[in-house]
Enzyme design. Structure first.
Site, PDB file in Angstrom:
ATOM      1  N   TYR A 101      -5.099   2.718  -9.319  1.00 14.55           N
ATOM      2  CA  TYR A 101      -3.641   2.781  -9.208  1.00 14.55           C
ATOM      3  C   TYR A 101      -2.944   1.554  -9.793  1.00 14.55           C
ATOM      4  O   TYR A 101      -1.835   1.631 -10.290  1.00 14.55           O
ATOM      5  CB  TYR A 101      -3.197   3.060  -7.770  1.00 14.55           C
ATOM      6  CG  TYR A 101      -3.430   1.948  -6.752  1.00 14.55           C
ATOM      7  CD1 TYR A 101      -2.799   0.707  -6.847  1.00 14.55           C
ATOM      8  CD2 TYR A 101      -4.239   2.167  -5.637  1.00 14.55           C
ATOM      9  CE1 TYR A 101      -2.988  -0.293  -5.910  1.00 14.55           C
ATOM     10  CE2 TYR A 101      -4.434   1.160  -4.683  1.00 14.55           C
ATOM     11  CZ  TYR A 101      -3.807  -0.065  -4.830  1.00 14.55           C
ATOM     12  OH  TYR A 101      -3.997  -1.044  -3.903  1.00 14.55           O
ATOM     13  N   ASP A 110      -0.968 -11.512  -0.955  1.00 14.81           N
ATOM     14  CA  ASP A 110      -1.212 -11.392   0.488  1.00 14.81           C
ATOM     15  C   ASP A 110      -2.673 -11.302   0.900  1.00 14.81           C
ATOM     16  O   ASP A 110      -3.126 -12.006   1.780  1.00 14.81           O
ATOM     17  CB  ASP A 110      -0.425 -10.203   1.073  1.00 14.81           C
ATOM     18  CG  ASP A 110      -0.525  -8.933   0.225  1.00 14.81           C
ATOM     19  OD1 ASP A 110      -1.419  -8.870  -0.629  1.00 14.81           O
ATOM     20  OD2 ASP A 110       0.292  -8.024   0.425  1.00 14.81           O
ATOM     21  N   HIS A 117       0.843  -1.198   0.000  1.00 15.28           N
ATOM     22  CA  HIS A 117       0.000   0.000   0.000  1.00 15.28           C
ATOM     23  C   HIS A 117       0.868   1.235   0.000  1.00 15.28           C
ATOM     24  O   HIS A 117       2.075   1.165   0.139  1.00 15.28           O
ATOM     25  CB  HIS A 117      -0.926  -0.005   1.208  1.00 15.28           C
ATOM     26  CG  HIS A 117      -1.620  -1.304   1.337  1.00 15.28           C
ATOM     27  ND1 HIS A 117      -2.716  -1.613   0.602  1.00 15.28           N
ATOM     28  CD2 HIS A 117      -1.312  -2.413   2.057  1.00 15.28           C
ATOM     29  CE1 HIS A 117      -3.080  -2.853   0.870  1.00 15.28           C
ATOM     30  NE2 HIS A 117      -2.242  -3.365   1.737  1.00 15.28           N
TER      31      HIS A 117
HETATM   32  N1  MGD Z   1      -0.250 -11.442  10.738  1.00 18.60           N
HETATM   33  C1  MGD Z   1      -0.724 -10.950   9.599  1.00 18.60           C
HETATM   34  N2  MGD Z   1       0.114 -10.306   8.769  1.00 18.60           N
HETATM   35  C2  MGD Z   1      -0.363  -9.807   7.603  1.00 18.60           C
HETATM   36  C3  MGD Z   1      -1.710  -9.927   7.240  1.00 18.60           C
HETATM   37  C4  MGD Z   1      -2.569 -10.610   8.141  1.00 18.60           C
HETATM   38  O1  MGD Z   1      -3.768 -10.765   7.887  1.00 18.60           O
HETATM   39  N3  MGD Z   1      -2.035 -11.100   9.308  1.00 18.60           N
HETATM   40  N4  MGD Z   1      -2.157  -9.382   6.062  1.00 18.60           N
HETATM   41  C5  MGD Z   1      -1.209  -9.196   4.976  1.00 18.60           C
HETATM   42  C6  MGD Z   1      -1.767  -8.297   3.951  1.00 18.60           C
HETATM   43  S1  MGD Z   1      -3.267  -8.706   3.243  1.00 18.60           S
HETATM   44  C7  MGD Z   1      -1.103  -7.213   3.502  1.00 18.60           C
HETATM   45  S2  MGD Z   1      -1.775  -6.295   2.197  1.00 18.60           S
HETATM   46  C8  MGD Z   1       0.210  -6.857   4.064  1.00 18.60           C
HETATM   47  C9  MGD Z   1       0.513  -5.377   4.075  1.00 18.60           C
HETATM   48  O2  MGD Z   1       1.833  -5.230   4.436  1.00 18.60           O
HETATM   49  P1  MGD Z   1       2.720  -4.038   3.892  1.00 18.60           P
HETATM   50  O3  MGD Z   1       2.391  -3.772   2.509  1.00 18.60           O
HETATM   51  O4  MGD Z   1       4.109  -4.349   4.250  1.00 18.60           O
HETATM   52  O5  MGD Z   1       2.177  -2.870   4.835  1.00 18.60           O
HETATM   53  P2  MGD Z   1       1.916  -1.340   4.586  1.00 18.60           P
HETATM   54  O6  MGD Z   1       1.768  -0.752   5.918  1.00 18.60           O
HETATM   55  O7  MGD Z   1       0.786  -1.138   3.651  1.00 18.60           O
HETATM   56  O8  MGD Z   1       3.267  -0.842   3.927  1.00 18.60           O
HETATM   57  C10 MGD Z   1       3.346   0.347   3.235  1.00 18.60           C
HETATM   58  C11 MGD Z   1       4.718   0.943   3.419  1.00 18.60           C
HETATM   59  O9  MGD Z   1       4.914   1.910   2.417  1.00 18.60           O
HETATM   60  C12 MGD Z   1       5.286   3.132   3.008  1.00 18.60           C
HETATM   61  N5  MGD Z   1       4.752   4.223   2.203  1.00 18.60           N
HETATM   62  C13 MGD Z   1       3.443   4.581   2.078  1.00 18.60           C
HETATM   63  N6  MGD Z   1       3.317   5.628   1.256  1.00 18.60           N
HETATM   64  C14 MGD Z   1       4.552   5.947   0.842  1.00 18.60           C
HETATM   65  C15 MGD Z   1       5.051   6.974  -0.028  1.00 18.60           C
HETATM   66  O10 MGD Z   1       4.328   7.803  -0.571  1.00 18.60           O
HETATM   67  N7  MGD Z   1       6.404   6.984  -0.218  1.00 18.60           N
HETATM   68  C16 MGD Z   1       7.244   6.104   0.384  1.00 18.60           C
HETATM   69  N8  MGD Z   1       8.538   6.192   0.131  1.00 18.60           N
HETATM   70  N9  MGD Z   1       6.793   5.141   1.206  1.00 18.60           N
HETATM   71  C17 MGD Z   1       5.471   5.066   1.431  1.00 18.60           C
HETATM   72  C18 MGD Z   1       4.669   3.103   4.377  1.00 18.60           C
HETATM   73  O11 MGD Z   1       5.309   4.021   5.223  1.00 18.60           O
HETATM   74  C19 MGD Z   1       4.859   1.657   4.755  1.00 18.60           C
HETATM   75  O12 MGD Z   1       6.125   1.433   5.260  1.00 18.60           O
HETATM   76  O13 MGD Z   1       0.276  -7.355   5.400  1.00 18.60           O
HETATM   77  C20 MGD Z   1       0.163  -8.744   5.437  1.00 18.60           C
HETATM   78  N10 MGD Z   1       0.501  -9.160   6.783  1.00 18.60           N
HETATM   79  N1  MGD Z   2      -8.699  -0.431   8.851  1.00 23.63           N
HETATM   80  C1  MGD Z   2      -8.073  -1.192   7.948  1.00 23.63           C
HETATM   81  N2  MGD Z   2      -8.730  -1.585   6.835  1.00 23.63           N
HETATM   82  C2  MGD Z   2      -8.101  -2.390   5.943  1.00 23.63           C
HETATM   83  C3  MGD Z   2      -6.751  -2.786   6.108  1.00 23.63           C
HETATM   84  C4  MGD Z   2      -6.090  -2.337   7.288  1.00 23.63           C
HETATM   85  O1  MGD Z   2      -4.914  -2.643   7.514  1.00 23.63           O
HETATM   86  N3  MGD Z   2      -6.768  -1.562   8.176  1.00 23.63           N
HETATM   87  N4  MGD Z   2      -6.140  -3.588   5.178  1.00 23.63           N
HETATM   88  C5  MGD Z   2      -6.751  -3.721   3.865  1.00 23.63           C
HETATM   89  C6  MGD Z   2      -6.225  -4.929   3.189  1.00 23.63           C
HETATM   90  S1  MGD Z   2      -4.689  -4.872   2.499  1.00 23.63           S
HETATM   91  C7  MGD Z   2      -6.930  -6.073   3.112  1.00 23.63           C
HETATM   92  S2  MGD Z   2      -6.250  -7.428   2.328  1.00 23.63           S
HETATM   93  C8  MGD Z   2      -8.268  -6.178   3.706  1.00 23.63           C
HETATM   94  C9  MGD Z   2      -8.386  -7.457   4.539  1.00 23.63           C
HETATM   95  O2  MGD Z   2      -9.704  -7.755   4.746  1.00 23.63           O
HETATM   96  P1  MGD Z   2     -10.056  -9.146   5.422  1.00 23.63           P
HETATM   97  O3  MGD Z   2      -9.130 -10.186   4.974  1.00 23.63           O
HETATM   98  O4  MGD Z   2     -11.493  -9.384   5.219  1.00 23.63           O
HETATM   99  O5  MGD Z   2      -9.765  -8.754   6.952  1.00 23.63           O
HETATM  100  P2  MGD Z   2      -9.084  -9.567   8.154  1.00 23.63           P
HETATM  101  O6  MGD Z   2      -9.142  -8.632   9.298  1.00 23.63           O
HETATM  102  O7  MGD Z   2      -7.790 -10.146   7.822  1.00 23.63           O
HETATM  103  O8  MGD Z   2     -10.061 -10.761   8.413  1.00 23.63           O
HETATM  104  C10 MGD Z   2     -11.465 -10.614   8.542  1.00 23.63           C
HETATM  105  C11 MGD Z   2     -11.968 -11.392   9.710  1.00 23.63           C
HETATM  106  O9  MGD Z   2     -11.507 -12.723   9.648  1.00 23.63           O
HETATM  107  C12 MGD Z   2     -11.409 -13.205  10.956  1.00 23.63           C
HETATM  108  N5  MGD Z   2     -10.600 -14.427  10.989  1.00 23.63           N
HETATM  109  C13 MGD Z   2      -9.273 -14.563  11.156  1.00 23.63           C
HETATM  110  N6  MGD Z   2      -8.922 -15.884  11.125  1.00 23.63           N
HETATM  111  C14 MGD Z   2     -10.063 -16.584  10.936  1.00 23.63           C
HETATM  112  C15 MGD Z   2     -10.367 -17.973  10.804  1.00 23.63           C
HETATM  113  O10 MGD Z   2      -9.512 -18.856  10.872  1.00 23.63           O
HETATM  114  N7  MGD Z   2     -11.668 -18.301  10.599  1.00 23.63           N
HETATM  115  C16 MGD Z   2     -12.660 -17.375  10.512  1.00 23.63           C
HETATM  116  N8  MGD Z   2     -13.909 -17.799  10.310  1.00 23.63           N
HETATM  117  N9  MGD Z   2     -12.414 -16.069  10.649  1.00 23.63           N
HETATM  118  C17 MGD Z   2     -11.122 -15.670  10.844  1.00 23.63           C
HETATM  119  C18 MGD Z   2     -10.849 -12.035  11.730  1.00 23.63           C
HETATM  120  O11 MGD Z   2     -11.183 -12.120  13.087  1.00 23.63           O
HETATM  121  C19 MGD Z   2     -11.484 -10.841  11.043  1.00 23.63           C
HETATM  122  O12 MGD Z   2     -12.596 -10.355  11.773  1.00 23.63           O
HETATM  123  O13 MGD Z   2      -8.549  -5.088   4.565  1.00 23.63           O
HETATM  124  C20 MGD Z   2      -8.254  -3.832   3.983  1.00 23.63           C
HETATM  125  N10 MGD Z   2      -8.789  -2.814   4.851  1.00 23.63           N
HETATM  126 MO   4MO Z   3      -4.045  -6.978   1.768  1.00 28.62          MO
END
Ligand code: MGD
Ligand code: MGD
Ligand code: 4MO
Ligand code: SF4
Ligand code: SF4
Ligand code: SF4
Ligand code: CA
Ligand code: CA
Lengths: 856, 279
Positions: free
Chosen positions: A396, A166, A136
């Protein structure tokens, strides 16, 4: 505005905004209230009532924190160099993460970076420069990491870090094989499902779905009112989630809490009830699906002698058999929408060790219920509003100024509209993001391709290093999130401290976990300090037409509202300055400024047929009018249920992927929903991780891994943080830290929060707001305990994505009190033949922290 | 004469904290002369979202109660202020940011705990109902503008008009016993202040346990019937709006032709009686 106040517009991950500026300072940021000149929203008529959303935009919490982020004391204000790093002498890589920094001039910083780019290319050859970003970014089509960044690195030649899918994991590696949708990473479409759900459904099952926290993705609070309408219409709701999530809390309805990662057992038991009690759509199964009898046979015990009864699932999920039977009966008799994840294709359950089975399992369930028929579909009204999908405005992920026409989004949906110099990376080497540490430390690794072009794209394994390429010697890191977001992150910390990386430069806006592990730090500015252009909630790419999450489509001119803070520069300008030093300024910028690129982008969209560039600049936004009621898009999958040609506004499947007739059938080999997957049969019919039919395979880390479970008896779930957008707006003294459900202030320190069932806490002598150590063999994290009944006994809930890494001892070898929960999560691939993470499958123990003990 | 009132629906609040963050956006680093001096970046919550969980796993609910300044018509803070706090003709209570220097005692004067001490500026601070914006013609305060559910509402009405709303929508004030005549009214406060008895009824037949739908559960207090509830398809029932610490109740549970069961519970706070099995 008067009184010397200017009102600009800008856009964020959580909605477009007005920005009020006085004397060069942002004084406030608000959502956009439309006026009489703006188009009116649509109306949906359902069950004798009319529903119209408000004429304004909404926001997410992280959007309301932006001002505090712009003026954060953790902003990187000028270029810096690690004090004991000398590019011409001792580099001291072992001190990354511990030694301090000194301020240097831009000239010095840029000379070092440009010099190192030349040097590593000369000393080591193609591939020596690795770059990666987060998933992001600050909002804006041009500045996004899929725009300018790609063009820059293509221009210098690089080893890209390939993202695992992811957000989608189990959908990509699992569901794709049963219903296609590879271009959506295995997730689904949602056209016109809001109207269909409101008019025709009787129940919505939220399965691993908490859109009130996650807003789908980028959807601000747009979906909230629609879910409130469902309630008003008397549509029942069920929530299947180990956490009593915020959607459940607001909407009410039955809460069913399986143990993390056991959902696939419940799926089988639901199918069992439907089969044995005759509660499924036999005609649909016969005509629209294949392989059902094989799955049915397995469910009825045909191959392992085990009936997949509700009683059987109880031993896995912990959910009483009676509740599953009641759910299955209700679901089998009511027209039901299933929302699996915040939008179809997401959901924490898809990021467990069994995520592939959960995702393909829910597709199979919907295959039994006649997906596509009125009132029977996927989605929870988070996507699929009746906005105008014909109005062209790219997201984007279409790659804006990247020039990377081989990048899927760019080549198919933008390149023709916005001619530009093509940019091609000449380096054929890739590092899988989940294996960066192994690539750096061990010098070799491998991954599977996240190729969405076809179902089979993901079957290709690639090796690092690539033939004839240099291993990575220089890491150009963009952002600093990985310690908080990748699995088992002590690996990432330790990687920085080896001498395999000769040079690390970090380009970031704020100090976050990784920034202070670099040799040189380049300060970037936020999107409020530069020009850009974009649309509300439009990312495009894998979530094609993602703007159907909003109630009013809004195109936004992102004004440069203030001058960059300190000496920071826009990312594009930083790239340009480096390009100049490499004589590459023209291929990078085509001689155009950011503002010029905005105009080029504007001209590529349909905006130019509605509003002049000058007016758009001045007004700052344009509301794209909804279509007439008669010309709304057809409902997704309706054509399929009715045996017609595909009629939704999608580009995919690509022509070559239809089997018998163009636009007839799904992307699968049979063109049908496949209970038994032909692609998996072709690829590896005996892969125990991913058999052609979905079977119950217990998690590789969970209650059934007996030995480990004895040692670490708590399941840690780490879903997406509610108040921040991943690491964005966490830490950095953002106002979000004041929300006591985000961080807890204890003895002057803002601790990350771990939610633990009151009985588990009691057994460990833990009280509310006690500091606790969450630990396993991979790491230890210090958190503040919150006692709750929102998780079952045996489950601990703590969000992922701390921006702060604050080891109490040696980095990588000691407990972290910053809150990087991902120090504890497993780095094992979700299934062996994949590049996917199973974060949620994580066993830990929790104990009170005495404030002393530091080692892991 | 129209004055300002706020209506907060506890059932609609989802703890998103958009309100708190918008409030901070408006007041942190900004001085609104005559109304308020800058709020520190962290530490103050002019609208404070309180949380309440009821019940035990898996039968629970959660409610949130946003708490801004009540803008009391009989305000203890004004009484204690010796002139540094006052009420405007539109109902809003303002603590004068200049005159109130050094008045840490005001923090304690507020029975609702909504006055915060700014140690750096040496002044007490609180929600101003966004008076400076109203005076510029804004129709809503910042917190109301960003509330996604409509849990926060602002009304500019005469006393008569507003008393009609109080009646129609069954509004209550927080801590009526304090008699401060708040201008902030609540809906569905029971989710915060009252408690419930919940449970699940099930039936065993041919060795299989199922949820008992349409079981009849009657609640008695000292032998007087209070309420009756029919279980849903999960066998769940709920009696809500009971007083905390209200002592012993009896539940009579009957299902079809089965012999009815009687359960006695002692209510201190919300209670989940668990599964009631007929076999
Ligand atoms: N345990 C656990 N871990 C997860 C997940 C989970 O469900 N559980 N979900 C996963 C998922 S779905 C995702 S998408 C990932 C996200 O994981 P990441 O993509 O690693 O997380 P972000 O915080 O979106 O990282 C964005 C980075 O870009 C930088 N950045 C933002 N805007 C700019 C800019 O304009 N310029 C520059 N130079 N830098 C910028 C921010 O400061 C930040 O460091 O996490 C994953 N990790
Ligand atoms: N505020 C906020 N909004 C976001 C993001 C963020 O970082 N912050 N990230 C964005 C991104 S990159 C993504 S990919 C989406 C992610 O969107 P989602 O993948 O839908 O969100 P999660 O919070 O990972 O999971 C949704 C729900 O799944 C439940 N869950 C976890 N493990 C299990 C399981 O084993 N079984 C079941 N039944 N439920 C489970 C969690 O408790 C949670 O309430 O959100 C996006 N929106
Ligand atoms: Mo994601
Ligand atoms: S709530 Fe407290 S601060 Fe507000 S008017 Fe009443 S007494 Fe004064
Ligand atoms: S009315 Fe204004 S000052 Fe009061 S809480 Fe809301 S935003 Fe803050
Ligand atoms: S903005 Fe509305 S829903 Fe959100 S916490 Fe505040 S009052 Fe509750
Ligand atoms: Ca060359
Ligand atoms: Ca095909």
């Amino acid at each position: 505005m008067g009184k010397g106040v200017m009102r600009y517009t800008n856009n964020t991950n959580g909605g477009p905004v007005f920005v009020y500026v006085k004397a060069g300072k942002i004084i406030r940021i608000t959502p956009i209230d439309f006026d009489d000149k703006d188009a009116d929203p649509w109306t949906i008529k359902a069950k004798g009532k009319s529903f119209t959303p408000p004429k304004k935009t909404t926001v997410s919490p992280h959007t309301m924190a932006w001002k505090s982020m712009i003026y954060s004391p953790d902003r990187i204000k000028y270029p810096m160099k690690r004090v004991d790093f000398d590019p011409n002498g001792e580099r001291n890589p072992q001190n990354r993460g511990v030694s301090g920094y000194e301020r240097i001039s831009w000239d010095e910083a840029l000379d070092i970076v440009a010099g190192e780019i030349k040097r590593v290319k000369k000393d080591h050859g193609p591939g020596a420069i690795m770059n990666g970003s987060g998933s992001h970014h600050t909002w804006g089509a041009l500045g996004y990491w899929l725009g300018a960044r790609i063009r820059f690195f293509n221009t210098i030649g690089w080893t890209p870090i390939a993202h695992n899918p992811d957000s989608w994991e189990g959908w990509f590696w699992g569901a794709t094989h049963h219903w296609g949708h590879s271009s959506r990473n295995g997730g689904g479409e949602a056209y016109s499902t809001v109207e269909d759900c409101m008019q025709n459904s009787e129940m919505v099952v939220f399965w691993s779905s908490d859109p009130e926290s996650t807003s789908g993705v980028y959807g601000a609070s747009e979906g909230t009112i629609r879910r409130m309408w469902l309630k008003e219409l008397g549509i029942k709701m069920v929530h299947i989630d180990p956490f009593y999530n915020h959607t459940a809390a607001l909407m009410g309805g039955k809460w069913i809490a399986p143990k993390v990662g056991t959902d696939s057992a419940m799926i089988l038991a639901i199918a069992y009830v439907w089969i044995t009690e005759d509660l499924y759509d036999k005609e649909y199964v016969a005509t629209r699906t294949i392989g059902f009898d094989i799955w049915k046979d397995y469910i009825l015990g045909g191959d392992d002698g085990i009936l997949k009864t509700p009683e059987w699932q109880e031993t896995e999920t912990g959910v009483p058999a009676k509740d599953v039977r009641a759910l299955a009966r209700e679901w089998g008799t009511k027209k039901t929408y299933l929302t699996a994840g915040g939008i179809t294709g997401f959901g924490g359950a898809c990021r467990t060790a069994t995520g592939t089975d959960w995702a393909r399992g829910v597709v199979c369930l919907m295959g039994m219920q006649g997906m596509g028929k009125p009132g029977v579909n996927m989605g929870g009204v988070q996507q699929g509003t009746p906005v105008d999908t014909r109005f062209y405005f790219p997201g984007y992920a279409e790659g804006s100024m990247s020039g990377d026409f081989t990048g899927p989004g760019h080549g198919t949906t933008l390149y023709q509209r916005m001619p530009q110099l093509p940019s091609v990376n000449t380096v054929k080497q890739v590092v899988p993001r989940l294996r960066i540490p192994e690539a750096v430390i061990d010098g070799k690794t491998s991954g599977y391709s996240t190729d969405p072009m076809s179902i089979e794209g993901q079957f290709f394994e690639y090796k690092y290093p690539a033939p004839g390429h240099s291993p990575v010697k220089m890491y150009y890191k963009y952002g600093g999130s990985h310690f908080g977001t990748m699995p088992d992150t002590n690996r990432y910390v330790n990687m920085y401290r080896t001498d395999s990386l000769e040079f690390v430069v970090n380009q970031s806006i704020w100090h976050e976990g990784e920034s202070k592990f670099a040799d040189v730090i380049l300060p970037a500015c936020t999107n409020f300090e530069r020009f850009d252009i974009s649309e509300f909630a439009n990312c495009g790419g894998y979530i094609f037409n993602s703007f159907t999450q909003v109630n009013n489509r809004v195109a936004v001119m992102q004004h440069k509202c203030i001058e960059p803070i300190g000496e920071s520069k826009s990312d594009i300008e930083i790239f340009l300055e480096i390009s100049k030093r490499l004589e590459l300024a023209n291929p990078f910028s085509e001689g155009h400024s950011e503002f010029d690129w905005c105009k080029r982008f504007f001209d590529a969209t349909d905006l130019k047929t509605k509003i002049s560039w000058k007016k758009f600049l001045k007004r700052g936004y344009y509301v794209i009018p909804p279509t007439t009621e008669e010309s709304r898009d057809p409902v997704s999958m309706r054509w399929f249920a009715e045996g017609k040609e595909k009629d939704t506004p999608e580009l995919t499947p690509l022509p070559g992927d239809y089997t018998e007739e163009y636009r007839k059938g799904l992307q699968t080999q049979s063109g049908k929903i496949e209970f038994e997957s032909s692609s998996l049969k072709r690829f590896d019919p005996d892969d125990p991780d991913r058999l052609p039919i979905m079977k119950y395979v217990a998690s590789w880390e969970g209650p059934s891994t007996k030995e480990l479970y004895d040692k670490y008896p708590l399941q840690l779930m780490s879903p997406h943080p509610r108040y921040t957008f991943h690491t964005q707006s966490d830490g950095k003294e953002s106002t979000i830290n004041d929300i006591s459900e985000h961080r807890a202030l204890i003895d002057g320190y803002y601790y990350w929060i771990a939610r633990i069932n009151a009985s588990d806490a009691k057994a460990r002598g833990i009280k509310e707001n006690d500091l606790v150590k969450l630990y396993n063999d991979r790491g230890a994290v210090i958190c503040a305990a919150k006692l709750t009944e929102r998780v079952p006994p045996g489950t601990v809930h703590s969000y992922e994505s701390s921006a702060k890494y604050d080891p109490v001892g040696e980095p990588g070898k000691s407990a972290d009190r910053g809150g990087c929960i991902n120090q504890l999560t497993p780095s094992r691939m979700i299934i062996k033949k994949s590049h996917g993470a199973g974060y949620m499958s994580c066993l830990i123990e929790v104990k009170k922290w005495d404030g002393k003990e530091v080692a892991i | 004469m129209k004055t300002w009132h706020m209506i907060i629906d506890v059932e609609k609040c989802e703890d998103c904290n958009n309100c708190l963050l918008a409030c901070k956006d408006e007041y942190v680093n900004n001085e609104w002369k005559g109304y308020s001096k800058p709020q520190p970046n962290l530490g103050q919550k002019w609208i404070n979202v309180q949380r309440k969980e009821r019940g035990t796993f898996p039968l629970i609910d959660v409610a949130y109660r946003p708490t801004p300044c009540m803008n009391c018509d009989d305000a203890p803070c004004i009484k204690a202020s010796k002139g540094c706090a006052s009420k405007r003709s539109d109902g809003i209570v303002i603590i004068d940011p200049e005159k109130s220097k050094g008045r840490e005692d005001l923090v304690k004067s507020c029975p609702y705990d909504v006055i915060w001490w700014n140690a750096e500026l040496n002044i007490p601070q609180k929600c101003t109902f966004c008076a400076h914006l109203k005076d510029e013609g804004w129709k809503e305060p910042r917190c109301v503008q960003v509330c996604p559910t409509g849990a926060l509402r602002i009304e500019n009405l005469t006393d008569e008009e507003f008393s009609q709303i109080i009646e129609n929508e069954k509004l209550e004030v927080l801590h009526k016993e304090l008699k401060t005549s708040p201008r902030v009214y609540y809906k569905n406060l029971y989710r915060f202040e009252k408690c419930f008895i919940v449970g699940s009824v099930s039936i065993k037949k041919d060795g299989i346990v199922d949820c008992a739908e349409d079981a009849r559960v009657v609640l008695y207090k000292e032998k007087v019937k209070i309420e009756e509830s029919i279980t849903d398809n999960y066998g769940d029932f709920k009696f809500d709006k009971l007083d905390e610490d209200s002592g012993e109740y009896t539940l009579e549970v009957s299902y079809k032709d089965k012999k009815s069961k009687t359960i006695t519970v002692n209510v201190a706070k919300s209670i989940n009686v668990g599964e009631i099995l007929f076999d």
